[in-house]
Design a protein around this motif. Structure first.
Motif, mmCIF file in Angstrom:
data_model
loop_
_atom_site.group_PDB
_atom_site.id
_atom_site.type_symbol
_atom_site.label_atom_id
_atom_site.label_comp_id
_atom_site.label_asym_id
_atom_site.label_seq_id
_atom_site.Cartn_x
_atom_site.Cartn_y
_atom_site.Cartn_z
ATOM 1 N N GLU A 172 0.841 -1.197 0.000
ATOM 2 C CA GLU A 172 0.000 0.000 0.000
ATOM 3 C C GLU A 172 0.882 1.255 0.000
ATOM 4 O OE1 GLU A 172 -3.214 -0.079 2.806
ATOM 5 O OE2 GLU A 172 -3.769 1.996 2.355
ATOM 6 N N SER A 208 2.440 1.697 -3.443
ATOM 7 C CA SER A 208 1.541 2.115 -4.529
ATOM 8 C C SER A 208 0.999 3.519 -4.280
ATOM 9 C CB SER A 208 0.436 1.095 -4.789
ATOM 10 O OG SER A 208 -0.243 0.820 -3.623
ATOM 11 N N SER A 247 1.917 6.423 -7.043
ATOM 12 C CA SER A 247 0.788 6.836 -7.889
ATOM 13 C C SER A 247 0.724 8.361 -7.876
ATOM 14 C CB SER A 247 -0.513 6.238 -7.361
ATOM 15 O OG SER A 247 -0.758 6.725 -6.061
ATOM 16 N N ALA A 248 -0.133 8.899 -8.754
ATOM 17 C CA ALA A 248 -0.184 10.364 -8.897
ATOM 18 C C ALA A 248 -0.450 11.047 -7.552
ATOM 19 C CB ALA A 248 -1.269 10.736 -9.900
ATOM 20 N N GLY A 249 -1.346 10.459 -6.774
ATOM 21 C CA GLY A 249 -1.742 11.088 -5.513
ATOM 22 C C GLY A 249 -0.612 11.194 -4.494
ATOM 23 N N ARG A 305 -4.558 13.836 -1.309
ATOM 24 C CA ARG A 305 -4.892 12.416 -1.247
ATOM 25 C C ARG A 305 -5.585 12.067 0.061
ATOM 26 N NH1 ARG A 305 -4.571 6.973 -2.512
ATOM 27 N NH2 ARG A 305 -4.869 6.249 -0.418
ATOM 28 N N LYS A 353 -9.081 13.169 -0.112
ATOM 29 C CA LYS A 353 -9.948 12.300 -0.924
ATOM 30 C C LYS A 353 -10.261 11.004 -0.179
ATOM 31 C CE LYS A 353 -8.538 13.817 -5.520
ATOM 32 N NZ LYS A 353 -7.500 13.590 -6.536
ATOM 33 N N PHE A 366 -14.169 9.077 1.562
ATOM 34 C CA PHE A 366 -14.697 7.714 1.663
ATOM 35 C C PHE A 366 -15.226 7.459 3.081
ATOM 36 C CE2 PHE A 366 -14.390 3.156 2.276
ATOM 37 C CZ PHE A 366 -14.696 2.604 1.045
ATOM 38 N N THR A 415 -14.263 4.972 -6.240
ATOM 39 C CA THR A 415 -13.004 4.421 -5.711
ATOM 40 C C THR A 415 -12.623 3.149 -6.468
ATOM 41 O OG1 THR A 415 -13.549 5.328 -3.554
ATOM 42 C CG2 THR A 415 -11.859 3.619 -3.602
ATOM 43 N N HIS A 447 -9.112 2.496 -8.346
ATOM 44 C CA HIS A 447 -8.235 1.339 -8.140
ATOM 45 C C HIS A 447 -7.956 0.624 -9.468
ATOM 46 C CE1 HIS A 447 -9.299 0.995 -3.580
ATOM 47 N NE2 HIS A 447 -8.333 1.846 -3.809
ATOM 48 N N VAL A 500 -5.396 2.541 -11.316
ATOM 49 C CA VAL A 500 -4.059 2.364 -10.727
ATOM 50 C C VAL A 500 -3.466 1.026 -11.178
ATOM 51 C CG1 VAL A 500 -2.811 2.023 -8.545
ATOM 52 C CG2 VAL A 500 -4.491 3.870 -8.745
ATOM 53 N N ILE A 537 -2.959 -3.754 -6.001
ATOM 54 C CA ILE A 537 -4.329 -3.732 -5.442
ATOM 55 C C ILE A 537 -5.127 -5.000 -5.790
ATOM 56 C CG2 ILE A 537 -6.282 -2.250 -4.871
ATOM 57 C CD1 ILE A 537 -4.931 0.117 -6.111
ATOM 58 N N ASP A 568 -5.013 -7.529 -1.104
ATOM 59 C CA ASP A 568 -4.529 -6.237 -0.614
ATOM 60 C C ASP A 568 -5.685 -5.408 -0.028
ATOM 61 O OD1 ASP A 568 -1.851 -6.673 -1.384
ATOM 62 O OD2 ASP A 568 -2.279 -6.042 -3.429
ATOM 63 N N THR A 574 -6.179 -3.945 3.811
ATOM 64 C CA THR A 574 -6.513 -2.569 4.198
ATOM 65 C C THR A 574 -7.765 -2.534 5.064
ATOM 66 O OG1 THR A 574 -5.480 -1.797 2.181
ATOM 67 C CG2 THR A 574 -6.952 -0.251 3.277
#
Ligand code: HEM
Length: 401
Positions: free
Chosen positions: A142, A145, A149-151, A158, A161, A165, A188, A192, A195, A215, A219, A223
């Protein structure tokens, strides 16, 4: 070595209150009979992704259609909203299939879960924010990634965002037509899927990861355990009154959330006992520090420290150590403050006892702890700046090198 590793897993699991079983199994050994589906093939979810969404999202990305999808989805907010116009036909057809509660969703339980989330919001903010949030940085896949990733390049955005959730999940009408959670979960799920297509194209991902496609269903379960399973265990450890019906409702809201995120029902635990057993198998053994995770933890705690929580950074570090263990605190290099450590370990239990009416004595530290809790809750509610949630959008690239 094997024994050492096993001992380490057991002691870390015990510190996190997450392990009550013996050794972690190597192969996937969790029985699908304990899932909400009640049966399954028993195949390892480390090799299960999202067949219904991934190829579709890959083709939208390859065709350059994602910016227009994001634009069209901006007005799609409430569960009861019609699907937005202007989406590619295959995406509309897909969303028509998945943008709904599973047949086994129990609206009475979901309503109770929402009420529980409201009643217990202060503890949930503390535990999701400082417990699960920082734990995510010692979940290697996690952390990597998220970082690449962009975030990962803008953790404030991030975190905001991701907060959307949790916020939408904990609203009283979260699952009803006027609530927003079903839509947020579907967005979401699309993120994923994006991603999974994008991250393998990053040179950093290819260099550092131990899986080809990020993901997996396993995974996502990991989480979930760092969120729901961990939070329930801590509330019980802290002796916060938590009736069985509330526990069941809390689990149910997570079961529905996992389904909406695309995890097959055969892997979603039916009971808390089954969730604890699965967590012992998939979460505790994999916790470990990474370069990326350490940087993310520092950024997240730095963001929190920007706001005046009425406590020092030393107190914050020690609170994280208190909820996650010294071992994890050491991995993340959280500077020790022994005076704050002693304070946390006495003031927090006393705060809970008094707050829950389990002790008539108001501790001298009550207002200090109360200010900390309130400031943190406000930070999550307002994200330190605006009062509305941040819309979730599908990324079109990775973190720049
Ligand atoms: C994005 C929630 C599991 C990696 C998101 C977003 C949410 C979310 C709300 C959208 C916000 C954003 O774009 O930043 C969840 C929940 C999970 C889960 C509730 C499980 C219960 C995972 C797992 C991984 C992961 C297991 C990786 C191993 C990511 C990444 C992004 C993302 C890389 C995109 C970041 C970006 O580029 O903006 N997740 N997630 N998530 N998630 Fe998850």
């Amino acid at each position: 070595m094997e024994n050492l590793n096993r001992r380490r897993v057991l002691s870390l699991g015990a510190a996190l209150g997450l392990v009550s079983v013996t050794a972690p199994a190597k192969a996937w050994a969790w029985p699908s009979a304990d899932s909400v589906a009640g049966s399954g093939t028993g195949s390892d979810p480390a090799y299960v992704w999202d067949d219904a969404t991934d190829p579709l999202m890959a083709s939208l990305l390859d065709k350059g259609l994602v910016p227009s999808v994001n634009k069209a989805m901006a007005s799609w907010v409430n569960n009861g909203d019609p699907l937005p116009g202007g989406l590619p036909a295959d995406l509309t057809a897909h969303l028509r299939q998945v943008n709904r509660l599973p047949s086994w969703a129990d609206s009475a339980k979901l309503a109770r879960a929402a009420d529980f989330n409201r009643r217990r919001d202060t503890y949930l903010f503390m535990l999701y924010g400082l417990g699960s949030g920082i734990m995510s940085t010692v979940i290697p896949r996690e952390a990597r990634s998220v970082y690449w990733s962009a975030g990962g390049a803008d953790m404030q955005d991030r975190a905001a965002k991701t907060f959307t959730f949790g916020y939408d999940l904990s609203q009283l009408k979260a699952f009803e037509p006027t609530g927003q959670f079903v839509v947020t979960a579907n967005k979401t799920r699309l993120v994923h899927a994006a991603v999974r297509h994008l991250l393998p194209q990053s040179p950093h991902w290819a260099g550092g990861a131990d899986q080809d496609i990020p993901i997996s269903a396993a995974d996502i379960l990991v989480t979930f355990h760092s969120l729901g399973t961990y939070v329930r265990r801590r509330l019980l450890d802290w002796k916060v009154p938590f009736p069985a019906a509330d526990q069941e409702a809390f689990l149910h809201s997570w079961q529905v959330a996992l389904h909406l995120l695309g995890v097959p029902d055969a892997y979603i635990p039916q009971t808390w006992a089954a969730a604890d057993a699965q967590s012992a198998q998939v979460l505790t053994p994999i916790l470990a520090p990474t370069t990326e995770g350490k940087e993310l933890a520092e950024e997240l705690l730095g963001l929190t420290a920007q706001i005046d929580l009425g406590v020092t950074r030393g107190f914050l570090n020690e609170f994280v150590r208190y909820v996650l263990s010294d071992e994890i605190g050491d991995w993340l290099g959280l500077r020790r403050d022994y005076a704050a450590a002693a304070l946390v370990r006495t003031a927090w239990p006393a705060y809970i006892l008094f707050r829950e009416g389990l002790s008539p004595l108001m501790p001298g530290t009550f207002y200090m702890v109360d200010q900390f809790v309130r400031a943190l809750a406000m930070l999550f509610l307002n994200k330190g700046s605006s009062a509305t949630t941040t819309p979730i959008t599908i990324p079109t690239g990775n973190r720049p090198a």
